[in-house]
Design a protein around this motif. Structure first.
Motif, PDB file in Angstrom:
ATOM      1  N   ILE A  85       1.089  -4.678   4.123  1.00  0.00           N
ATOM      2  CA  ILE A  85       0.232  -5.861   4.040  1.00  0.00           C
ATOM      3  C   ILE A  85      -0.767  -5.745   5.181  1.00  0.00           C
ATOM      4  N   ALA A  86      -2.043  -5.754   4.838  1.00  0.00           N
ATOM      5  CA  ALA A  86      -3.087  -5.410   5.809  1.00  0.00           C
ATOM      6  C   ALA A  86      -3.479  -6.603   6.681  1.00  0.00           C
ATOM      7  N   LYS A  87      -2.549  -7.040   7.504  1.00  0.00           N
ATOM      8  CA  LYS A  87      -2.852  -8.082   8.485  1.00  0.00           C
ATOM      9  C   LYS A  87      -1.784  -8.028   9.572  1.00  0.00           C
TER      10      LYS A  87
ATOM     11  N   LYS B 118      -4.537  -2.733  18.098  1.00  0.00           N
ATOM     12  CA  LYS B 118      -3.783  -2.982  16.869  1.00  0.00           C
ATOM     13  C   LYS B 118      -3.163  -1.674  16.397  1.00  0.00           C
ATOM     14  N   ILE B 119      -1.924  -1.749  15.900  1.00  0.00           N
ATOM     15  CA  ILE B 119      -1.248  -0.580  15.365  1.00  0.00           C
ATOM     16  C   ILE B 119      -0.763  -0.900  13.954  1.00  0.00           C
ATOM     17  N   GLY B 120      -0.481   0.150  13.188  1.00  0.00           N
ATOM     18  CA  GLY B 120       0.022  -0.044  11.835  1.00  0.00           C
ATOM     19  C   GLY B 120      -1.030   0.291  10.798  1.00  0.00           C
ATOM     20  N   PHE B 121      -1.065   1.532  10.350  1.00  0.00           N
ATOM     21  CA  PHE B 121      -1.988   1.943   9.294  1.00  0.00           C
ATOM     22  C   PHE B 121      -1.543   1.317   7.974  1.00  0.00           C
ATOM     23  N   THR B 122      -2.454   0.741   7.241  1.00  0.00           N
ATOM     24  CA  THR B 122      -2.065   0.040   6.014  1.00  0.00           C
ATOM     25  C   THR B 122      -2.708   0.635   4.762  1.00  0.00           C
ATOM     26  N   GLY B 123      -3.004   1.916   4.832  1.00  0.00           N
ATOM     27  CA  GLY B 123      -3.485   2.607   3.646  1.00  0.00           C
ATOM     28  C   GLY B 123      -2.315   3.219   2.897  1.00  0.00           C
TER      29      GLY B 123
END
Length: 303
Positions: free
Chosen positions: A199-201, A136-141
């Protein structure tokens, strides 16, 4: 009725993937959209495949100029309030646009949103089965300008932004030197002027294959060189960026170089690993950088 979302897809020699990509847009639960695909001088059957979709999509053609020039052309023809980017080999989950439009309309202070993406590979030729998820990629902080200086954590195919972002920040940089990191340079410019929230998904699928512009992680030198070019361009535009963010440019560049050395270590290529560590010390030789090198040598995981 004028579409609310303009979906922009640059395509260059994308015949093996483009139909599935477009189908993932047509399968969206949100349908107030237009799909603009730019054939960027393909020499395969990409254009023939695009024409099979008829009036379901708008097809623009141009001489090859890179993803930034293709996206800019599409934006000039776009009529939507929101602009969504999608690479020609990636896919969306069915609810992607619906959830992001609701999010932006509920948060008028946010100029751009993005999400996580699942990395996948197809089954081996002749084999049956589902796509194989590889991570999975994409930091959502936190997604601020200063945080983005530390690295690109925004998957291009997950982005939805307001049209006025382009009107404020301008076009993507079409320099050939920035091909494959033109999006990273653009996120940094956007983050100077707008709030970015994630958006954390997972809302997209990032296809890993031999022809990705950044490769499958196999070209370590390229994966180091290109982000540094993007940061140098940002420094040219915003000379005080390091001071404003309380960062030392040489220390950051040393860290990125150590990361490349660690990637070589993971392959068992100690010659190039140590070469990168030596280059990192050329950027900055201090206790912090030496500690990072020791950690990269000793640890199985290093960020």
């Amino acid at each position: 009725m004028q579409p609310k979302v303009s979906v922009i897809i640059p395509a260059f020699n994308s015949a093996p993937f483009i139909a599935e990509t477009i189908q993932s847009v047509l399968a969206q639960t949100y349908n107030n959209l237009e799909i603009i695909v730019v054939d960027d001088g393909s020499t395969d059957t990409t254009l023939d495949m695009l024409n099979e979709f008829g009036d379901q999509i708008t097809v623009l053609t141009k001489a090859n100029g890179g993803p930034a020039s293709a996206r800019n052309l599409a934006i000039r023809h776009a009529s939507g309030k929101y602009i969504a980017f999608l690479d020609a080999d990636d896919l969306w989950t069915p609810e992607k646009l619906a959830e992001q439009v609701v999010f932006l309309e509920a948060h008028p202070e946010v100029g751009m949103t993005y999400s996580e993406a699942l990395m996948f590979v197809e089954p081996f030729e002749g084999a049956s089965g589902e796509k194989q998820i590889r991570g999975k990629i994409g930091f959502t902080g936190e997604t601020s300008f200063c945080h983005l200086l530390l690295g690109d954590h925004i998957p291009n195919s997950t982005v939805l932004m307001r049209r006025n972002c382009v009107e404020t920040v301008g076009w993507l940089n079409e320099s050939r030197a920035l091909v494959a990191v033109e999006d990273y340079e653009y996120w940094l410019r956007l983050a100077r002027a707008f709030t970015i929230r994630a958006i954390a998904k997972p809302m997209a699928y990032y296809r890993v294959h031999a022809h990705n512009l950044m490769g499958e992680g196999d070209d370590i030198e390229k994966s180091l060189r290109l982000p540094l070019r993007a940061l140098e361009e940002i420094e040219r535009l915003f000379p005080d960026c390091w001071r404003e963010c309380g960062m030392e440019k040489d220390v950051l560049f040393a860290r990125l170089t150590i990361r490349a050395g660690f990637a070589y270590k993971q392959r068992g290529d100690w010659w190039n690993c140590l070469k990168k560590f030596r280059q990192a010390l050329g950027h900055r030789c201090n206790v912090r950088v030496l500690r990072w090198i020791v950690a990269a040598i000793l640890l199985k995981r290093w960020s």
